[in-house]
Design a protein around this motif. Structure first.
Motif, PDB file in Angstrom:
ATOM      1  N   ARG A   1      62.306  -1.562 -24.683  1.00  0.00           N
ATOM      2  CA  ARG A   1      62.790  -2.790 -25.333  1.00  0.00           C
ATOM      3  C   ARG A   1      64.312  -2.907 -25.248  1.00  0.00           C
ATOM      4  O   ARG A   1      64.858  -4.005 -25.139  1.00  0.00           O
ATOM      5  N   ALA A   2      64.976  -1.760 -25.305  1.00  0.00           N
ATOM      6  CA  ALA A   2      66.441  -1.776 -25.297  1.00  0.00           C
ATOM      7  C   ALA A   2      67.007  -2.315 -23.993  1.00  0.00           C
ATOM      8  O   ALA A   2      68.193  -2.671 -23.925  1.00  0.00           O
ATOM      9  N   LEU A   3      66.189  -2.385 -22.950  1.00  0.00           N
ATOM     10  CA  LEU A   3      66.653  -2.839 -21.646  1.00  0.00           C
ATOM     11  C   LEU A   3      66.447  -4.336 -21.423  1.00  0.00           C
ATOM     12  O   LEU A   3      66.848  -4.863 -20.387  1.00  0.00           O
ATOM     13  N   THR A   4      65.817  -4.996 -22.376  1.00  0.00           N
ATOM     14  CA  THR A   4      65.510  -6.416 -22.151  1.00  0.00           C
ATOM     15  C   THR A   4      66.771  -7.267 -22.042  1.00  0.00           C
ATOM     16  O   THR A   4      66.790  -8.250 -21.292  1.00  0.00           O
ATOM     17  N   SER A   5      67.825  -6.888 -22.760  1.00  0.00           N
ATOM     18  CA  SER A   5      69.039  -7.700 -22.678  1.00  0.00           C
ATOM     19  C   SER A   5      69.633  -7.667 -21.277  1.00  0.00           C
ATOM     20  O   SER A   5      70.268  -8.631 -20.828  1.00  0.00           O
ATOM     21  N   LYS A   6      69.431  -6.563 -20.564  1.00  0.00           N
ATOM     22  CA  LYS A   6      69.981  -6.423 -19.214  1.00  0.00           C
ATOM     23  C   LYS A   6      69.063  -6.978 -18.147  1.00  0.00           C
ATOM     24  O   LYS A   6      69.525  -7.507 -17.123  1.00  0.00           O
ATOM     25  N   TYR A   7      67.734  -6.865 -18.369  1.00  0.00           N
ATOM     26  CA  TYR A   7      66.782  -7.226 -17.317  1.00  0.00           C
ATOM     27  C   TYR A   7      65.848  -8.368 -17.716  1.00  0.00           C
ATOM     28  O   TYR A   7      64.805  -8.548 -17.086  1.00  0.00           O
ATOM     29  N   ALA A   8      66.220  -9.135 -18.712  1.00  0.00           N
ATOM     30  CA  ALA A   8      65.318 -10.174 -19.225  1.00  0.00           C
ATOM     31  C   ALA A   8      64.803 -11.094 -18.121  1.00  0.00           C
ATOM     32  O   ALA A   8      63.611 -11.406 -18.071  1.00  0.00           O
ATOM     33  N   GLN A   9      65.664 -11.526 -17.238  1.00  0.00           N
ATOM     34  CA  GLN A   9      65.267 -12.458 -16.179  1.00  0.00           C
ATOM     35  C   GLN A   9      65.360 -11.845 -14.789  1.00  0.00           C
ATOM     36  O   GLN A   9      65.197 -12.552 -13.795  1.00  0.00           O
ATOM     37  N   LYS A  10      65.606 -10.534 -14.715  1.00  0.00           N
ATOM     38  CA  LYS A  10      65.690  -9.878 -13.418  1.00  0.00           C
ATOM     39  C   LYS A  10      64.324  -9.331 -13.017  1.00  0.00           C
ATOM     40  O   LYS A  10      63.557  -8.881 -13.864  1.00  0.00           O
ATOM     41  N   HIS A  11      64.056  -9.329 -11.747  1.00  0.00           N
ATOM     42  CA  HIS A  11      62.754  -8.910 -11.232  1.00  0.00           C
ATOM     43  C   HIS A  11      62.615  -7.397 -11.356  1.00  0.00           C
ATOM     44  O   HIS A  11      63.426  -6.632 -10.819  1.00  0.00           O
ATOM     45  N   VAL A  12      61.590  -6.927 -12.073  1.00  0.00           N
ATOM     46  CA  VAL A  12      61.364  -5.492 -12.253  1.00  0.00           C
ATOM     47  C   VAL A  12      59.927  -5.144 -11.870  1.00  0.00           C
ATOM     48  O   VAL A  12      59.010  -5.945 -12.041  1.00  0.00           O
ATOM     49  N   LEU A  13      59.760  -3.926 -11.338  1.00  0.00           N
ATOM     50  CA  LEU A  13      58.430  -3.395 -11.034  1.00  0.00           C
ATOM     51  C   LEU A  13      57.990  -2.531 -12.212  1.00  0.00           C
ATOM     52  O   LEU A  13      58.656  -1.544 -12.545  1.00  0.00           O
ATOM     53  N   VAL A  14      56.896  -2.894 -12.859  1.00  0.00           N
ATOM     54  CA  VAL A  14      56.367  -2.147 -13.999  1.00  0.00           C
ATOM     55  C   VAL A  14      55.201  -1.299 -13.519  1.00  0.00           C
ATOM     56  O   VAL A  14      54.223  -1.813 -12.973  1.00  0.00           O
ATOM     57  N   VAL A  15      55.311   0.013 -13.733  1.00  0.00           N
ATOM     58  CA  VAL A  15      54.340   0.977 -13.227  1.00  0.00           C
ATOM     59  C   VAL A  15      53.580   1.601 -14.395  1.00  0.00           C
ATOM     60  O   VAL A  15      54.163   1.909 -15.438  1.00  0.00           O
ATOM     61  N   GLY A  16      52.266   1.819 -14.183  1.00  0.00           N
ATOM     62  CA  GLY A  16      51.455   2.537 -15.155  1.00  0.00           C
ATOM     63  C   GLY A  16      50.450   1.651 -15.868  1.00  0.00           C
ATOM     64  O   GLY A  16      50.523   0.422 -15.834  1.00  0.00           O
ATOM     65  N   GLY A  17      49.490   2.317 -16.526  1.00  0.00           N
ATOM     66  CA  GLY A  17      48.489   1.598 -17.301  1.00  0.00           C
ATOM     67  C   GLY A  17      47.384   1.003 -16.447  1.00  0.00           C
ATOM     68  O   GLY A  17      47.391   1.081 -15.216  1.00  0.00           O
ATOM     69  N   LYS A  18      46.420   0.410 -17.130  1.00  0.00           N
ATOM     70  CA  LYS A  18      45.289  -0.213 -16.458  1.00  0.00           C
ATOM     71  C   LYS A  18      45.626  -1.636 -16.030  1.00  0.00           C
ATOM     72  O   LYS A  18      46.157  -2.422 -16.819  1.00  0.00           O
ATOM     73  N   GLN A  19      45.307  -1.939 -14.791  1.00  0.00           N
ATOM     74  CA  GLN A  19      45.446  -3.292 -14.261  1.00  0.00           C
ATOM     75  C   GLN A  19      46.835  -3.843 -14.588  1.00  0.00           C
ATOM     76  O   GLN A  19      47.832  -3.250 -14.248  1.00  0.00           O
ATOM     77  N   SER A  20      46.902  -4.958 -15.325  1.00  0.00           N
ATOM     78  CA  SER A  20      48.200  -5.582 -15.620  1.00  0.00           C
ATOM     79  C   SER A  20      48.589  -5.419 -17.085  1.00  0.00           C
ATOM     80  O   SER A  20      49.476  -6.121 -17.580  1.00  0.00           O
ATOM     81  N   ARG A  21      47.938  -4.476 -17.779  1.00  0.00           N
ATOM     82  CA  ARG A  21      48.195  -4.342 -19.215  1.00  0.00           C
ATOM     83  C   ARG A  21      49.667  -4.057 -19.519  1.00  0.00           C
ATOM     84  O   ARG A  21      50.250  -4.662 -20.419  1.00  0.00           O
ATOM     85  N   CYS A  22      50.284  -3.142 -18.789  1.00  0.00           N
ATOM     86  CA  CYS A  22      51.680  -2.819 -19.068  1.00  0.00           C
ATOM     87  C   CYS A  22      52.613  -3.969 -18.697  1.00  0.00           C
ATOM     88  O   CYS A  22      53.667  -4.147 -19.314  1.00  0.00           O
ATOM     89  N   ALA A  23      52.233  -4.748 -17.694  1.00  0.00           N
ATOM     90  CA  ALA A  23      53.025  -5.935 -17.363  1.00  0.00           C
ATOM     91  C   ALA A  23      52.985  -6.927 -18.516  1.00  0.00           C
ATOM     92  O   ALA A  23      53.999  -7.556 -18.855  1.00  0.00           O
ATOM     93  N   ASP A  24      51.815  -7.067 -19.142  1.00  0.00           N
ATOM     94  CA  ASP A  24      51.696  -7.954 -20.303  1.00  0.00           C
ATOM     95  C   ASP A  24      52.578  -7.464 -21.453  1.00  0.00           C
ATOM     96  O   ASP A  24      53.229  -8.259 -22.140  1.00  0.00           O
ATOM     97  N   ILE A  25      52.590  -6.145 -21.667  1.00  0.00           N
ATOM     98  CA  ILE A  25      53.418  -5.576 -22.729  1.00  0.00           C
ATOM     99  C   ILE A  25      54.897  -5.800 -22.410  1.00  0.00           C
ATOM    100  O   ILE A  25      55.691  -6.165 -23.297  1.00  0.00           O
ATOM    101  N   ALA A  26      55.272  -5.594 -21.154  1.00  0.00           N
ATOM    102  CA  ALA A  26      56.670  -5.807 -20.757  1.00  0.00           C
ATOM    103  C   ALA A  26      57.093  -7.250 -21.016  1.00  0.00           C
ATOM    104  O   ALA A  26      58.201  -7.509 -21.511  1.00  0.00           O
ATOM    105  N   GLN A  27      56.222  -8.177 -20.706  1.00  0.00           N
ATOM    106  CA  GLN A  27      56.550  -9.578 -20.953  1.00  0.00           C
ATOM    107  C   GLN A  27      56.661  -9.864 -22.445  1.00  0.00           C
ATOM    108  O   GLN A  27      57.524 -10.633 -22.868  1.00  0.00           O
TER     109      GLN A  27
END
Length: 236
Positions: A121-147
Motif C-alpha cells: 500500500r505504501a507504494l501506491t503514491s509512487k505507482y498509482a497510475q504506472k504500469h506494474v506487473l503483479v505476481v502471485g496468487g490464484k488467477q487475477s486475485r492479487c491484481a484485484d487486491i492491488a487495484q
C-alpha cells in the motif's frame, strides 16, 4: 495468555501494594517505567496467525484466550492494542479479518491484519497510475487486491501469456476469466512498458511467473519483445 495474565495481575492496586519498592520494575522488565499499568497502556502486541491463533481452519484455544484478554476480557477491562501478522496473502485484509473473527469469536478489524502484500500500500503514491506487473496468487486475485489498494494500471503473468503464448508455452493459453480486468482488454505489451514488478503472494505456477518477471526485468525499457540487457531495468 499466561504472560498477559501476569502483567495484568501486576497492574492491580492490591498486587502493587504487596511488592517491595523496585520489585515491580524488575518483574515487569519494561524499561525505565516502574508501573505495570503504564506498561499495559504503552504496549502493543503483534501476533502471528498460522500456528499461533489457528491451525488450518481450526482455532487454537490459547490463541482465542489471548485475543479475548487483549480485547478487554481481563480483570481490568482494558483493551491492549494488537495486530495480527502473516506471510500469507491472496485475500483482502477485510476478508482475512472476517475469517479470523469467525474462527476465534473475537472481533478483528481489517486494519489490525497485516498480510504479505499489505506493505505494498505504501507504494501506491509512487505507482498509482504506472504500469506494474503483479505476481502471485490464484488467477487475477492479487491484481484485484492491488487495484483495491490504489494501483490503477496492473497486469499479471497470465495477461502476458494471453498476449504472447510463447512467453510460457508449457500451459494452455489463459481464458478470459483467468485474466485481470485490464488484461482482458488484450493490451499490446510491446508498446506498454512496465515500471515495477511486485510480488504479492506465493505463485501457483512458479515457472511461468519467474519467466515473465525475468523477461520484464531484463527487457530494454522494461518493454516485452525488446532486446534483453545485462541489467535489471525496473524495481522488483
Amino acid at each position: 495468555p499466561q504472560l498477559l495474565r501476569r502483567h495484568l495481575h501486576l497492574c492491580t492496586p492490591a498486587a502493587q501494594e504487596r511488592l517491595q519498592p523496585g520489585e515491580l520494575a524488575l518483574r515487569m522488565s519494561a524499561g525505565d517505567d516502574n508501573s505495570a499499568c503504564d506498561w499495559q497502556l504503552q504496549t502493543a502486541v503483534a501476533l502471528d496467525i498460522d500456528g499461533v491463533l489457528v491451525r488450518g481452519k481450526r482455532a487454537l484455544d490459547e490463541g482465542r484466550r489471548a485475543l479475548q484478554m487483549l480485547s478487554g476480557n481481563n480483570r481490568l477491562r482494558r483493551r491492549i492494542p494488537f495486530v495480527l501478522l502473516t506471510n500469507g496473502g491472496g485475500v483482502s485484509e477485510a476478508d482475512k479479518a472476517a475469517d479470523i473473527s469467525r474462527l476465534l469469536g473475537v472481533e478483528i478489524r481489517p486494519e489490525q491484519v497485516v498480510l504479505a502484500h499489505s506493505p505494498m500500500r505504501a507504494l501506491t503514491s509512487k505507482y498509482a497510475q504506472k504500469h506494474v506487473l503483479v505476481v502471485g496468487g490464484k488467477q487475477s486475485r492479487c491484481a484485484d487486491i492491488a487495484q483495491a489498494y490504489g494501483f490503477g494500471n496492473v497486469s499479471t503473468p497470465n495477461d502476458v501469456v494471453a498476449w504472447n503464448p510463447s512467453a510460457w508455452p508449457f500451459m494452455q493459453p489463459p481464458t478470459a476469466d483467468q485474466l485481470s480486468g485490464q488484461g482482458a482488454k488484450r493490451r499490446d505489451y510491446a508498446n506498454d512498458p512496465f515500471h515495477a514488478v511486485m510480488v504479492f503472494h506465493d505463485s501457483f505456477d512458479f515457472g511461468r511467473d519467474l519467466q515473465v518477471a525475468t523477461d520484464v526485468l531484463r527487457s530494454a525499457n522494461a518493454t516485452l519483445g525488446s532486446e534483453f540487457v545485462n541489467r535489471q531495468t525496473v524495481p522488483l
